[in-house]
Design a protein around this motif. Structure first.
Motif: not given
Lengths: 236, 839
Positions: A38-46
């Motif tokens: 699961i990838v994504g920027p900080s605070g994205s909900g990962k």
């Protein structure tokens, strides 16, 4: 049967009188033995997604099925039992119990399950073998503060595999480690995962690390913006 | 900055400071009460004495002298005598007071019915046989006004029940309950015989313009010469005030212990707080704040919270003092009006602020040395604890010691007591700290590796970083120590009396003493004893005498010699002496020989400690004045006496053949089997020999028990402050460690621990802490009480284990409950928080 199935998962919080939705109708399914990022920027909900998948929190709507068990209807104690039976965890900050030695930390999940022995071997024996496997056979009597970051994460790896989990959740497992140590830990993680045939769910910022898993889901602003099973498309 | 920084932790900071609230409350309550008491004593000074001047003597005083002193006076003649309530058959030794005149002139007798004193006064002048009887005595025998009471040869109608006599506390009437009868009728009772021990008191009232002190000064030489003591309102005020000052000082010290306990809690909580703030301090340092500035930020925070705690404590103390007159009720000779004492409140707030700052300084000092490098590398220099080398830290230690010493000095005004208190406190703290550390070491060293996870995790909590083991063992241990020491000492005193009353196995120990038996009554009394099938354990003649000279030097000369180290009381006291040529089984010859008569000169034996006090050596001569006749003696031996035995024990023992013809009375000791036999015998005794008094040791035991109950209630009330402070410290330290607990518990829950497993871990940990803290305190108190029994009371020490176990149980359950209550929300937090906190 999928080992993990997530249907229309939504999570909202009340903040300052307003409803804040951090995850919007996310769905996916994993088969046994899959590796998944699961990838994504900080605070994205990962991390929220990982917590819901592992039964650490309840969704506002939608369902999570872990090894066929629907988590939404279970009490906290029932979910704890599911976690103990099927789930292993690795954290960014290792999360070892400071009052226990490395060996005792590895024994904790087995002891919590109330098992005296595992596959004919004593809990302690199993824990020692796991420590050997992560290269810390001689450090079993050391307390977490007496170990380096990399060593602590390796103890954490041994603990994660102690109950022979069906699925392993790793939250930024290399976030607090230097590059060389990260590489060693990641290699070990994948090796152990392959040997045990465990499903691996990895939350990370590190796209290179994500690229080592078979599937990747990208989260942005609480929405799953892409679920891909080809590494090439990840880097697009 | 201090204000802004505290925004998110103000409620927690205040919780730390709440530990001092109870200590301050106790101090303010006691001080306010003392101030109110002093004011009430001032306001009711005349009522304490009931007159303007009171003269007392052990023999009748010439009316010429009495008339010279003043014209308006009352007479009170008192002595101990057996009294009998014929309706119920109750009989016991009581204080009989024959009254004449209008005493009390100030204050009123509280009685039932309310007009009983008036009836008594009216009847007194007419020579009616009426009496007022102390409530305690009527209750004991189920008697009531309207019954009759027999005193000597006369029966009196009880016209009223005395609830309170001016200037006398309820406790005094428990010890010596009184029957008041008209003095006019005393001769007809037949109790005033030669050799009877009678006290005479004369109460005077003067016009308001009279300067009583000056008047007394004028008569002082005459009064002194005739052995007459005097008591003025000012003197009584001083005495009463002083008696309560002593009690107040003692209770203040107990309150101070509660406050110090709270301070230890503050120091421990601030220590954890400072540790949590290290990251913030490191950032501030990075941004250019100096070490001292950072230190001041947190000092201001803790000082403000200390001030709030002190103000709250003072408010609570002012409320608590409202109930103190009820707590002390039976000890007070005056009615205390409660009102706010601003002086006590001011002292409370000042003391609270001072101790909060002093004790918070210790952990806060380390903030000065926090390195800004911590912002980059967590864990930097954590291992290099330099606090032991910080000279300021030692300065604070010295300040704390000085404060404790200074405070106790101000309370007691005796540097020796203050030093003793400070050292005693240090020793108690030291021992409890040692026990806590020993426990942590032992758990770590002998860790039960084979036990289940829940048990091991609980035990490991006892020595993990930021553990609460030491602070709880000290605070709860000290509370348990105080409570159990009170209990053990009370029982020690009681068992001493009970041992005397019950005697050892197989021996016939007397439990009833008959005294004032005149020569001519001796055979009759012996016969009565035999008729009741009672044994005569001992029968001894007693002759009273006074010391006239030592080695030819008169007692007056020795008293005037300022270099003499012989105590005044030894020179002026009345000696009660018996005569025989051998020692009895309660006596042991230490030096010289037993008494003997050689060449017509009596060779006497002196009790060994008394021998030392009189600075005597064998061969010294003592001359005694035996009711007018001088008898010269030679000291030829010393004896050790077992004072624990109910015997007639004598400091001075004469040989036979000297005192036989001197005026004397006899003492007879016997043993009664039970209350029934005791009552039947005493009834016959008082009927046939009304002047003979009987002391029933069973009754003494009961009286001592009642008295100790009252005293220990007061002290227990104060000790509760210590216990509650301990529990408050426990509560606040549980709250402060909650963050760490949440992390651990959530991690365990993440790994699959059930709610029950988590609660079990917490419960077992606190149960361990509670049991060990209570056990440490009780062990310390058992040791202390043993030392008291061995060195002071010189009596065997057999503590009753069951009540001590009960104390341990109660404290342990309370500790566990508080631990569980404070930790309850740990188990309801969702496990995801640990990921969030870290992510």
């Amino acid at each position: 049967m999928s080992i993990l199935r997530v249907d229309n998962l939504t999570k909202s919080y009340q903040s300052g009188g307003q409803t804040l939705t951090v995850l919007h109708s996310v769905s996916f399914a994993l088969e046994a033995g899959d590796t998944f990022s699961i990838v994504g920027p900080s605070g994205s909900g990962k991390t929220t997604l990982l917590g819901l998948c592992a039964g650490l929190d309840r969704a506002t709507s939608g369902s999570v099925y872990l090894n066929g068990v629907q988590l939404d209807n279970l009490s906290e104690d029932q979910r704890a039992a599911v976690r103990n039976q099927y789930v292993g965890f690795i954290f960014q900050n290792f999360q070892l119990l400071p009052t226990l030695t490395a060996l005792e930390n590895v024994m904790v999940p087995m002891e919590l399950s109330g098992l005296g022995r595992q596959n004919g071997r004593s809990i302690e024996q199993t824990a020692r073998e796991l420590l050997e496997r992560v290269g810390l056979g001689k450090r079993g009597h050391h307390y977490p503060t007496q170990l380096s970051g990399g060593e602590q994460q390796r103890v954490s790896l041994a603990r994660a595999f102690a109950n022979r989990p069906k699925i392993l959740f790793a939250d930024e497992p290399t976030g607090n480690l230097d590059t060389d140590t990260s590489a060693t830990v990641v290699d070990l993680l994948f090796e152990l995962n392959r040997e045990a045939g465990t499903t691996l769910v990895l939350v990370t910022h590190d796209l290179d690390l994500a690229a080592r898993t078979q599937r990747v889901i990208r989260i942005k602003g609480g929405h799953a913006t892409g679920d891909t099973n080809t590494i090439a498309r990840l880097s697009d | 900055m201090a204000w802004r920084d505290s925004r998110r932790s103000r409620h927690r900071l205040f919780l730390f400071m709440s530990a001092i609230v109870l200590g301050i409350a106790a101090l303010v309550a006691i001080n306010s009460f003392s101030h109110n008491l002093a004011r009430s004593i001032d306001d009711q000074a005349r009522e304490l004495l009931g007159s303007d001047l009171s003269l007392s003597a052990s023999k009748p005083v010439s009316s010429t002298l009495l008339n010279k002193v003043g014209s308006e006076r009352s007479t009170e003649i008192s002595f101990a005598s057996m009294v009998l309530f014929p309706r119920t058959g109750g009989v016991r030794l009581a204080q009989v007071k024959g009254l004449e005149g209008g005493f009390p002139y100030y204050g009123v007798w509280e009685s039932e019915p309310a007009n009983a004193p008036d009836l008594f006064r009216q009847g007194m002048t007419k020579g009616q046989r009426i009496a007022l009887v102390d409530d305690a005595l009527l209750i004991q025998f189920g008697a009531k006004p309207g019954d009759s009471v027999r005193v000597g040869n006369l029966s009196f109608l009880v016209v009223g029940r005395v609830l309170k006599t001016p200037g006398q506390s309820a406790v005094a009437t428990t010890v010596a309950p009184t029957v008041f009868i008209p003095a006019l009728l005393l001769p007809q009772t037949g109790l005033l015989q030669k050799g009877s021990r009678v006290s005479y008191r004369f109460h005077y009232r003067f016009p308001d313009t009279t300067n009583v002190e000056r008047l007394v000064k004028r008569f002082e030489p005459v009064l002194d010469k005739q052995g007459i003591n005097y008591d003025t309102v000012a003197e009584r005020k001083r005495q009463t005030g002083r008696a309560f000052e002593d009690l107040g000082e003692f209770l203040n010290l107990v309150a101070f212990v509660a406050l110090l306990l709270g301070c230890v809690g503050v120091a421990s909580a601030v220590h954890l707080y400072a540790k949590e703030k290290i990251a913030s301090v490191a950032i501030l340092r990075c941004l250019g704040t100096s070490g001292w500035q950072a230190f001041l930020i947190y000092l201001i925070q803790t000082s403000l919270m200390g001030l709030f705690g002190a103000i709250l404590g003072s408010a609570l103390g002012s409320l608590v003092q409202l109930v103190l007159p009820d707590v002390f009720g039976s000890f007070l000779p005056v009615t205390v009006d409660t009102s706010l004492s601003w002086v006590a409140i001011g002292q409370g707030v000042g003391t609270g602020l001072l101790v909060a700052v002093l004790f918070a300084l210790l952990p806060l000092l380390s903030i000065r040395t926090v390195s800004p490098l911590l912002t980059l590398r967590a864990g930097y220099d954590e291992s290099a604890d330099q606090s032991g080398r910080d000279p300021l830290r030692w300065g604070v230690y010295i300040l704390i010691l000085l404060f404790i010493f200074g405070f106790s000095f101000l309370q007691t005004m005796s540097w020796k007591t203050a030093l003793g208190f400070t050292v005693g406190l240090l020793v108690a703290f030291g021992i409890l700290t040692g026990m806590g550390q020993l426990l942590m070491w032992a758990v770590k060293r002998f860790f039960p590796v084979s036990w289940s996870f829940v048990w091991r995790q609980s035990l490991a909590s006892l020595y993990r970083p930021n553990n609460q083991t030491l602070i709880l063992i000290i605070s709860i241990g000290l509370g348990a120590f105080l409570i159990s020491t009170l209990y053990l000492t009370q029982n020690l005193l009681l068992s001493r009396v009970a041992f005397s009353a019950n005697g050892g196995e197989g021996s016939v120990r007397p439990n009833m003493v008959l005294f004032d038996i005149q020569n001519e009554q001796k055979n009759g009394v012996l016969q009565l004893v035999k008729q009741h099938n009672l044994p005569v354990v001992q029968s001894v003649p007693v002759v009273t005498m006074r010391l006239a000279d030592i080695n030819g030097r008169s007692v007056e000369a020795i008293r005037q010699d300022t270099a003499s180290k012989i105590p005044e009381s030894a020179l002026t006291r009345e000696y009660r002496v018996t005569y025989r040529d051998s020692l009895i089984d309660s006596e042991k010859l230490m030096t010289g020989k037993a008494p003997s008569l050689q060449d017509g000169i009596p060779h006497i034996s002196v009790e060994k400690d008394y021998f030392a006090r009189l600075k005597l050596k064998l061969g010294d001569t003592l001359t005694f004045n035996v009711q007018g006749a001088p008898i010269q003696t030679i000291v030829s031996g010393t004896r050790q006496i077992d004072w624990n035995r109910v015997q007639t024990n004598f400091l001075v023992l004469f040989p036979a053949g000297v005192l036989e013809q001197a005026p004397q009375f006899h003492v007879l000791m016997t043993r009664v089997a039970d209350n029934k036999q005791s009552a039947a015998f005493q009834r016959d005794l008082v009927r046939l020999y009304p002047n003979v008094s009987a002391i029933d040791l069973g009754l003494i035991l009961k009286t001592v028990d009642e008295l100790l109950d009252k005293v220990s209630f007061v002290i227990r009330f104060m000790a509760l402050f210590c216990i509650f402070t301990g529990l408050l410290v426990l509560g606040s330290s549980v709250v402060i460690s909650r963050y760490q607990r949440i992390k651990e518990s959530v991690l365990l829950r993440t790994l699959g621990a059930s709610r029950r497993q988590i609660l079990n871990i917490t419960a077992i940990e606190y149960l361990f802490l509670g049991v060990l803290a209570a056990l440490s305190g009780i062990l310390l108190s058992v040791f202390g009480s043993w030392a008291l029994a061995y060195f002071v009371f010189e009596s065997p020490f057999r503590p009753d284990v069951v009540p001590l176990l009960l104390i341990i149980l109660i404290i342990s359950v309370l500790t566990t409950l508080i631990g569980l209550l404070n930790s309850r929300d740990v188990v309801v937090r969702p496990p995801l928080e640990v990921l969030r906190a870290e992510g």
